[in-house]
Design a protein around this motif. Structure first.
Motif, PDB file in Angstrom:
ATOM      1  N   ARG A 187       0.843  -1.203   0.000  1.00  0.00           N
ATOM      2  CA  ARG A 187       0.000   0.000   0.000  1.00  0.00           C
ATOM      3  C   ARG A 187       0.882   1.258   0.000  1.00  0.00           C
ATOM      4  NH1 ARG A 187      -3.629  -0.831   5.162  1.00  0.00           N
ATOM      5  NH2 ARG A 187      -1.566  -1.367   5.941  1.00  0.00           N
ATOM      6  N   PRO A 188       0.407   2.375  -0.629  1.00  0.00           N
ATOM      7  CA  PRO A 188      -0.912   2.605  -1.242  1.00  0.00           C
ATOM      8  C   PRO A 188      -0.950   2.090  -2.677  1.00  0.00           C
ATOM      9  CG  PRO A 188       0.358   4.597  -1.373  1.00  0.00           C
ATOM     10  CD  PRO A 188       1.219   3.607  -0.614  1.00  0.00           C
ATOM     11  N   GLU A 189      -2.117   1.902  -3.235  1.00  0.00           N
ATOM     12  CA  GLU A 189      -2.247   1.421  -4.621  1.00  0.00           C
ATOM     13  C   GLU A 189      -1.650   2.411  -5.608  1.00  0.00           C
ATOM     14  OE1 GLU A 189      -6.431  -0.969  -4.723  1.00  0.00           O
ATOM     15  OE2 GLU A 189      -5.769  -0.069  -6.631  1.00  0.00           O
ATOM     16  N   THR A 190      -1.728   3.721  -5.297  1.00  0.00           N
ATOM     17  CA  THR A 190      -1.117   4.737  -6.157  1.00  0.00           C
ATOM     18  C   THR A 190      -0.153   5.566  -5.312  1.00  0.00           C
ATOM     19  OG1 THR A 190      -3.101   4.830  -7.525  1.00  0.00           O
ATOM     20  CG2 THR A 190      -1.541   6.663  -7.747  1.00  0.00           C
ATOM     21  N   LEU A 191       1.069   5.621  -5.744  1.00  0.00           N
ATOM     22  CA  LEU A 191       2.120   6.334  -5.014  1.00  0.00           C
ATOM     23  C   LEU A 191       2.774   7.320  -5.966  1.00  0.00           C
ATOM     24  CD1 LEU A 191       3.761   6.499  -2.330  1.00  0.00           C
ATOM     25  CD2 LEU A 191       5.321   4.800  -3.336  1.00  0.00           C
ATOM     26  N   ASP A 192       2.644   8.621  -5.632  1.00  0.00           N
ATOM     27  CA  ASP A 192       3.181   9.661  -6.536  1.00  0.00           C
ATOM     28  C   ASP A 192       2.665   9.474  -7.956  1.00  0.00           C
ATOM     29  OD1 ASP A 192       4.584  10.429  -4.331  1.00  0.00           O
ATOM     30  OD2 ASP A 192       6.486   9.512  -4.944  1.00  0.00           O
ATOM     31  N   LYS A 194       1.942   6.791  -9.417  1.00  0.00           N
ATOM     32  CA  LYS A 194       2.302   5.495 -10.038  1.00  0.00           C
ATOM     33  C   LYS A 194       1.445   4.394  -9.417  1.00  0.00           C
ATOM     34  CE  LYS A 194       7.174   6.691 -10.849  1.00  0.00           C
ATOM     35  NZ  LYS A 194       8.568   6.401 -10.380  1.00  0.00           N
ATOM     36  N   LYS A 195       0.739   3.642 -10.270  1.00  0.00           N
ATOM     37  CA  LYS A 195      -0.152   2.584  -9.792  1.00  0.00           C
ATOM     38  C   LYS A 195       0.588   1.247  -9.675  1.00  0.00           C
ATOM     39  CE  LYS A 195      -4.360   2.117 -11.383  1.00  0.00           C
ATOM     40  NZ  LYS A 195      -4.921   2.135  -9.998  1.00  0.00           N
ATOM     41  N   VAL A 196       0.122   0.402  -8.764  1.00  0.00           N
ATOM     42  CA  VAL A 196       0.613  -0.981  -8.652  1.00  0.00           C
ATOM     43  C   VAL A 196       0.218  -1.736  -9.938  1.00  0.00           C
ATOM     44  CG1 VAL A 196       0.285  -3.171  -7.415  1.00  0.00           C
ATOM     45  CG2 VAL A 196       0.494  -1.027  -6.129  1.00  0.00           C
ATOM     46  N   PRO A 197       1.132  -2.542 -10.523  1.00  0.00           N
ATOM     47  CA  PRO A 197       0.778  -3.313 -11.722  1.00  0.00           C
ATOM     48  C   PRO A 197      -0.541  -4.069 -11.506  1.00  0.00           C
ATOM     49  CG  PRO A 197       3.124  -3.539 -11.273  1.00  0.00           C
ATOM     50  CD  PRO A 197       2.536  -2.774 -10.118  1.00  0.00           C
ATOM     51  N   SER A 198      -1.463  -3.935 -12.447  1.00  0.00           N
ATOM     52  CA  SER A 198      -2.832  -4.430 -12.223  1.00  0.00           C
ATOM     53  C   SER A 198      -2.881  -5.940 -11.997  1.00  0.00           C
ATOM     54  CB  SER A 198      -3.709  -4.063 -13.427  1.00  0.00           C
ATOM     55  OG  SER A 198      -3.094  -4.559 -14.624  1.00  0.00           O
ATOM     56  N   VAL A 199      -1.965  -6.667 -12.583  1.00  0.00           N
ATOM     57  CA  VAL A 199      -1.988  -8.132 -12.411  1.00  0.00           C
ATOM     58  C   VAL A 199      -1.905  -8.496 -10.927  1.00  0.00           C
ATOM     59  CG1 VAL A 199       0.525  -8.391 -12.659  1.00  0.00           C
ATOM     60  CG2 VAL A 199      -0.979 -10.318 -13.195  1.00  0.00           C
ATOM     61  N   LEU A 200      -1.221  -7.679 -10.149  1.00  0.00           N
ATOM     62  CA  LEU A 200      -1.032  -7.994  -8.719  1.00  0.00           C
ATOM     63  C   LEU A 200      -2.313  -7.773  -7.925  1.00  0.00           C
ATOM     64  CD1 LEU A 200       2.565  -6.516  -8.102  1.00  0.00           C
ATOM     65  CD2 LEU A 200       1.902  -8.876  -8.669  1.00  0.00           C
ATOM     66  N   LEU A 201      -3.263  -7.040  -8.538  1.00  0.00           N
ATOM     67  CA  LEU A 201      -4.555  -6.791  -7.876  1.00  0.00           C
ATOM     68  C   LEU A 201      -5.622  -7.743  -8.400  1.00  0.00           C
ATOM     69  CD1 LEU A 201      -4.435  -2.883  -8.246  1.00  0.00           C
ATOM     70  CD2 LEU A 201      -3.603  -4.269  -6.312  1.00  0.00           C
ATOM     71  N   SER A 202      -5.228  -8.630  -9.351  1.00  0.00           N
ATOM     72  CA  SER A 202      -6.244  -9.428 -10.075  1.00  0.00           C
ATOM     73  C   SER A 202      -6.742 -10.618  -9.252  1.00  0.00           C
ATOM     74  CB  SER A 202      -5.631  -9.976 -11.374  1.00  0.00           C
ATOM     75  OG  SER A 202      -4.630 -10.953 -11.049  1.00  0.00           O
ATOM     76  N   GLY A 203      -5.929 -11.073  -8.301  1.00  0.00           N
ATOM     77  CA  GLY A 203      -6.327 -12.282  -7.562  1.00  0.00           C
ATOM     78  C   GLY A 203      -6.099 -13.545  -8.360  1.00  0.00           C
ATOM     79  N   ASN A 204      -5.565 -13.405  -9.570  1.00  0.00           N
ATOM     80  CA  ASN A 204      -5.293 -14.595 -10.402  1.00  0.00           C
ATOM     81  C   ASN A 204      -3.881 -15.084 -10.069  1.00  0.00           C
ATOM     82  OD1 ASN A 204      -4.415 -16.349 -12.450  1.00  0.00           O
ATOM     83  ND2 ASN A 204      -5.860 -15.449 -13.948  1.00  0.00           N
ATOM     84  N   HIS A 205      -3.801 -16.101  -9.218  1.00  0.00           N
ATOM     85  CA  HIS A 205      -2.502 -16.478  -8.631  1.00  0.00           C
ATOM     86  C   HIS A 205      -1.515 -16.988  -9.677  1.00  0.00           C
ATOM     87  CE1 HIS A 205      -3.828 -15.501  -4.651  1.00  0.00           C
ATOM     88  NE2 HIS A 205      -4.912 -16.257  -4.808  1.00  0.00           N
ATOM     89  N   ASP A 206      -2.045 -17.680 -10.719  1.00  0.00           N
ATOM     90  CA  ASP A 206      -1.086 -18.180 -11.707  1.00  0.00           C
ATOM     91  C   ASP A 206      -0.570 -17.046 -12.589  1.00  0.00           C
ATOM     92  OD1 ASP A 206      -0.666 -20.092 -14.571  1.00  0.00           O
ATOM     93  OD2 ASP A 206       0.387 -20.449 -12.686  1.00  0.00           O
ATOM     94  N   LYS A 207      -1.465 -16.090 -12.900  1.00  0.00           N
ATOM     95  CA  LYS A 207      -0.999 -14.921 -13.665  1.00  0.00           C
ATOM     96  C   LYS A 207       0.051 -14.144 -12.841  1.00  0.00           C
ATOM     97  CE  LYS A 207      -3.433 -14.635 -17.582  1.00  0.00           C
ATOM     98  NZ  LYS A 207      -2.667 -15.075 -18.782  1.00  0.00           N
ATOM     99  N   ILE A 208      -0.212 -14.029 -11.546  1.00  0.00           N
ATOM    100  CA  ILE A 208       0.720 -13.316 -10.669  1.00  0.00           C
ATOM    101  C   ILE A 208       2.052 -14.045 -10.619  1.00  0.00           C
ATOM    102  CG2 ILE A 208       1.181 -12.679  -8.261  1.00  0.00           C
ATOM    103  CD1 ILE A 208      -1.905 -12.179  -8.044  1.00  0.00           C
ATOM    104  N   ARG A 209       2.001 -15.392 -10.517  1.00  0.00           N
ATOM    105  CA  ARG A 209       3.246 -16.179 -10.500  1.00  0.00           C
ATOM    106  C   ARG A 209       4.019 -15.959 -11.786  1.00  0.00           C
ATOM    107  NH1 ARG A 209       5.064 -20.334 -12.993  1.00  0.00           N
ATOM    108  NH2 ARG A 209       3.065 -20.695 -14.072  1.00  0.00           N
TER     109      ARG A 209
END
Ligand SMILES: Nc1nonc1C(=O)N[C@H]1C[C@@H]1c1ccc(S(N)(=O)=O)cc1
Length: 250
Positions: A187-192, A194-209
């Motif tokens: 956290r935070p999701e947006t810092l200055d 800049k957003k966290v890469p969306s894949v990391l928010l997707s909950g799709n564990h294999d995509k994240i891996r």
């Protein structure tokens, strides 16, 4: 019962090792007796009034060496104290360069004696007679072998089953041996802006891996390409790396 790592350290500054026995993962390892650390100070093996532990080098020149008699007595006491025929290691700039492969090699020894030099080092004959292996943590000159010894102990402690809790060990697993780590975000999701890469928010564990693996491969290619030459990449890893390269704007 997990195999504990027994370490005896020979050092003129034993209190320095509180930096690993009093903090974090290594402190927990000591508390759980997965890491057992004892120190032997050559000064405790002196017999003169001034408790002399240094000596002048033959051939003259600046600096001193560790005095032979107290040093050898401390090494002998440490070997006796640790027991189980310990591997005796001397930390010095002249040693073999330590990396994760070296850590894995050293993990085979359940008991070690680490000799931390001070001054300009130790007599060559002591190295020949009492030391099994000489290791360096890098091509730079430090004031003593204590920090290198602590670096080695920390890295070895993490290899002892049970030291890394599930949470940490998962982190270790995701870090494919021989690659640099992927970027991490919290956290935070947006810092200055800049957003966290969306894949990391997707909950799709294999995509994240896959994303994390691709980032590790890509970073290694960009920053330490020589590490890739010794690696046999899986088909998936090769595909992910090729995709990273294709997308990379030089
Ligand atoms: N790197 C390292 N990895 O493990 N030990 C490392 C280390 O730097 N140890 C230094 C205490 C020893 C040392 C040796 C020689 C000189 S000298 N005479 O060249 O000035 C200075 C310092």
């Amino acid at each position: 019962m997990a195999q504990a790592l027994q370490v005896g350290v020979v050092s003129l500054f034993p209190d320095m090792f509180q930096a690993i026995t009093e903090y974090g993962v290594t402190r927990r390892a000591v508390e759980q007796q997965l890491l057992q650390l004892h120190t032997w100070n050559p000064r405790d093996f002196t017999h003169d009034k001034h408790r002399t532990v240094d000596d002048r080098p033959y051939g003259g020149g600046p600096g001193m060496l560790m005095m032979v008699e107290p040093l050898r007595a401390a090494i002998a006491a440490a070997k006796e104290g640790v027991g189980d025929n310990p591997r005796v290691i001397y930390l010095s700039p002249q040693g073999k360069k330590l990396d994760q492969q070296g850590v894995q090699y050293l993990s085979q020894f359940s008991s070690l004696v680490l000799v931390a030099g001070r001054y300009e080092g130790i007599d060559e004959r002591v190295i020949e007679a009492d030391i099994d292996e000489e290791w360096s943590i890098g091509d730079f000159v430090l004031s003593g072998g204590e920090l290198p010894a602590m670096v080695m102990i920390d890295a070895l402690a993490r290899q002892v089953p049970g030291v890394l809790g599930h949470q940490d060990s998962a982190a270790e697993d995701s870090f494919v041996a021989g690659l640099l780590d992927c970027p991490h975000y919290t956290r935070p999701e947006t810092l200055d802006g800049k957003k966290v890469p969306s894949v990391l928010l997707s909950g799709n564990h294999d995509k994240i891996r896959q994303w994390r693996l691709q980032q590790a491969l890509g970073r290694t290619w960009l920053r330490r390409p020589e590490l890739l030459t010794d690696l046999a990449l899986t088909d998936e890893q090769q595909r992910l790396l090729d995709e990273f390269k294709a997308n990379y704007q030089l």
